[in-house]
Design an enzyme around this catalytic site. Structure first.
Site, PDB file in Angstrom:
ATOM      1  N   TYR A  61      50.488  38.935  34.565  1.00  0.00           N
ATOM      2  CA  TYR A  61      49.733  38.391  35.685  1.00  0.00           C
ATOM      3  C   TYR A  61      50.675  37.917  36.779  1.00  0.00           C
ATOM      4  O   TYR A  61      51.327  36.884  36.665  1.00  0.00           O
ATOM      5  CB  TYR A  61      48.837  37.241  35.216  1.00  0.00           C
ATOM      6  N   HIS A 127      49.898  42.217  24.169  1.00  0.00           N
ATOM      7  CA  HIS A 127      48.857  42.448  25.178  1.00  0.00           C
ATOM      8  C   HIS A 127      48.214  43.822  25.003  1.00  0.00           C
ATOM      9  O   HIS A 127      47.000  43.978  25.134  1.00  0.00           O
ATOM     10  CB  HIS A 127      49.460  42.314  26.573  1.00  0.00           C
ATOM     11  N   SER A 206      36.886  38.580  29.603  1.00  0.00           N
ATOM     12  CA  SER A 206      35.817  39.103  30.471  1.00  0.00           C
ATOM     13  C   SER A 206      34.436  38.871  29.855  1.00  0.00           C
ATOM     14  O   SER A 206      33.604  39.791  29.801  1.00  0.00           O
ATOM     15  CB  SER A 206      36.034  40.596  30.757  1.00  0.00           C
ATOM     16  N   LEU A 208      31.971  37.385  30.993  1.00  0.00           N
ATOM     17  CA  LEU A 208      30.928  37.469  32.002  1.00  0.00           C
ATOM     18  C   LEU A 208      30.939  38.827  32.707  1.00  0.00           C
ATOM     19  O   LEU A 208      30.453  38.957  33.836  1.00  0.00           O
ATOM     20  CB  LEU A 208      31.091  36.335  33.027  1.00  0.00           C
ATOM     21  N   ARG A 210      33.385  40.469  33.996  1.00  0.00           N
ATOM     22  CA  ARG A 210      34.178  40.345  35.232  1.00  0.00           C
ATOM     23  C   ARG A 210      33.346  39.799  36.387  1.00  0.00           C
ATOM     24  O   ARG A 210      33.529  40.182  37.537  1.00  0.00           O
ATOM     25  CB  ARG A 210      34.816  41.690  35.598  1.00  0.00           C
ATOM     26  N   PHE A 212      30.014  39.994  36.797  1.00  0.00           N
ATOM     27  CA  PHE A 212      28.723  40.633  37.054  1.00  0.00           C
ATOM     28  C   PHE A 212      27.576  39.889  36.381  1.00  0.00           C
ATOM     29  O   PHE A 212      26.481  39.770  36.942  1.00  0.00           O
ATOM     30  CB  PHE A 212      28.741  42.087  36.572  1.00  0.00           C
ATOM     31  N   SER A 214      27.212  36.885  35.984  1.00  0.00           N
ATOM     32  CA  SER A 214      26.927  35.635  36.693  1.00  0.00           C
ATOM     33  C   SER A 214      26.229  35.879  38.020  1.00  0.00           C
ATOM     34  O   SER A 214      25.361  35.109  38.426  1.00  0.00           O
ATOM     35  CB  SER A 214      28.226  34.868  36.967  1.00  0.00           C
ATOM     36  N   GLY A 216      25.550  39.432  39.412  1.00  0.00           N
ATOM     37  CA  GLY A 216      24.929  40.731  39.646  1.00  0.00           C
ATOM     38  C   GLY A 216      25.630  41.517  40.736  1.00  0.00           C
ATOM     39  O   GLY A 216      26.792  41.242  41.084  1.00  0.00           O
TER      40      GLY A 216
END
Length: 343
Positions: A61, A127, A206, A208, A210, A212, A214, A216
Site C-alpha cells: 500500500y 499477501h 472488502s 462491503l 469495495r 458498493f 454501502s 450502490g
C-alpha cells in the site's frame, strides 16, 4: 462511544482481536490520491480509542507509505493494537511480481519492522502465494521469524484449501485473509470449512464489496478518476452494474426492516458467520467508521440470515472479482510440491 466493541479469538493460537478490524489501504493507495497524513493519523487514533484495535496494512500500500503512516499513528498506543501487515506483492515495470523465497521473506519483514517502527509484528501475512515456490519453503522462513521474535503469528491471503493445509503442517496458521462479502461467497465451499477444521481464523477483506454494499451504483459518482474501482472492476461495468444495483435495492429494503443501513446489514451478516470471523472494512471518514462499528449491534435471526443468503446466493453478483488479465493466477493459489524445490 458508549458501545463497547466486543473481542474475539482469531484462530486457535492465542491471538485476540476486536470483533471488527480496520483496513488502512484506502488511506494511501488504490482508492484515489493519498489522503492527508495528519487527518489519517487522527482517524486511526480515534478508531483505536473506540475499541477497534485490529489494524490491517501491507508493504504494497503506497507502496510502503501506509506502513509508515501506521508507524506514526501508533506512537504511544502500540500496546493497544493488534497489528497485521503483509508481504509478497510488488509492482515492477507495470507488472505484478509475487515472491515467497526465503531471502525475500526475511528482507520484507525487516523492512516492514523498520517502517512501522515496531519490534514485532502481531500477524504477518503472505499477501499472495508465490506459485513457483513450495508453500513449505515460505512458511519455513516465516517460522524462523516467529522463533526470533520478529513476528507473533502467521497468516495467508488468497490461498486455496490445499495450500492452507500444507502451510499449517509446517507451522500453525492463525488466520487466512480472503475477500468475503454478500457478493463474494465462493470461498464458503472449500476455504471456510478448511479453516474451521484446522482452527484458523478468517479475516474478511472488502466486506462491503469495495463500498458498493454501502452506497450502490451512486458510489461511482464520488470516485476520483484514479480510483481502482473506476478503472478495473468488472462488477462496475454498465451491464453488470445495472444487475448489481437491483441487488443493492433489495438489500436496502431488508435493511429498512432492520432499521439499519445496507452496509451495516452486510457487515452484520458476516459477523454472524461464527466465531473467529473478522471483517476489516476500511474508510477515510470518521462518520463511515462509526456506521460500520454500529453493525456490531445489529442482531439477525436464523430466518433473516436465510433471507439475506437467498437474495445474495453464490452466483448472485454480475461480473467477476477481477478481470482475467489481472494476475488471477494468484487468487486462491496453489504451489509446487516441496520435492521440486532446489535451494
Amino acid at each position: 462511544m458508549a458501545f463497547k466493541v466486543p473481542r474475539t479469538k482469531l484462530g486457535s493460537q492465542g491471538l485476540e482481536v476486536s470483533k471488527q478490524g480496520f483496513g488502512c489501504m484506502g488511506m494511501s493507495a488504490f482508492y484515489g490520491p493519498p489522503k492527508p497524513e495528519e487527518e489519517m493519523i487522527d482517524l486511526i487514533r480515534q478508531v483505536v480509542a473506540c475499541g477497534v484495535t485490529f489494524l490491517d496494512t501491507s508493504d504494497l500500500y503506497g507502496p510502503f507509505t501506509n506502513e509508515i503512516l501506521l508507524g506514526k499513528a501508533l506512537k504511544g498506543i502500540r500496546h493497544q493494537v493488534q497489528l497485521a501487515t503483509k508481504f509478497g506483492i510488488s509492482f515492477q515495470d507495470g507488472k505484478v511480481t509475487v515472491r515467497g523465497d526465503p531471502a525475500y521473506v526475511r528482507a520484507c519483514c525487516e523492512a516492514s519492522l523498520k517502517r512501522l517502527d515496531v519490534d514485532c509484528i502481531d500477524l504477518y501475512y503472505i499477501h499472495r502465494v508465490d506459485t513457483t515456490v513450495p508453500i513449505e519453503v515460505t512458511i519455513g522462513e516465516m517460522k524462523k521469524l516467529v522463533e526470533e521474535g520478529k513476528i507473533k503469528y502467521i497468516g495467508l491471503s488468497e490461498a486455496c484449501a490445499s495450500t492452507i493445509r500444507r502451510a499449517h503442517a509446517v507451522h500453525p496458521i492463525t488466520a487466512v485473509e480472503v475477500e468475503w462479502s454478500l457478493w463474494t461467497r465462493d470461498l464458503e465451499k472449500d476455504i471456510v470449512p478448511t479453516c474451521r477444521e484446522l482452527g484458523i481464523g478468517i479475516v474478511a477483506y472488502s466486506p462491503l464489496g469495495r463500498g458498493f454494499l454501502s452506497a450502490g451504483a451512486k458510489l461511482l459518482e464520488s470516485l476520483s478518476e484514479t480510483d481502482y474501482r473506476k478503472l478495473g472492476q468488472p462488477r462496475y461495468e454498465i451491464e453488470n452494474l445495472q444487475k448489481n444495483e437491483k441487488l443493492f435495492i433489495a438489500l436496502c429494503q431488508l435493511a429498512t426492516k432492520k432499521e439499519c443501513t445496507p452496509g451495516q446489514l452486510a457487515l452484520a451478516w458476516l459477523q454472524h458467520q461464527g466465531d473467529g470471523v473478522v471483517p476489516i472494512p476500511g474508510t477515510t471518514k470518521l462518520k463511515n467508521f462509526k456506521e460500520n462499528v454500529g453493525s456490531l449491534q445489529v442482531e439477525l435471526t436464523s430466518q433473516e440470515i436465510q433471507e439475506i443468503e437467498e437474495l445474495f446466493h453464490v452466483d448472485a453478483a454480475a461480473g467477476g472479482r477481477y478481470y482475467e488479465s489481472d494476475n488471477t493466477t494468484y487468487i486462491n493459489s496453489e504451489t509446487p510440491p516441496l520435492s521440486s524445490w532446489k535451494c
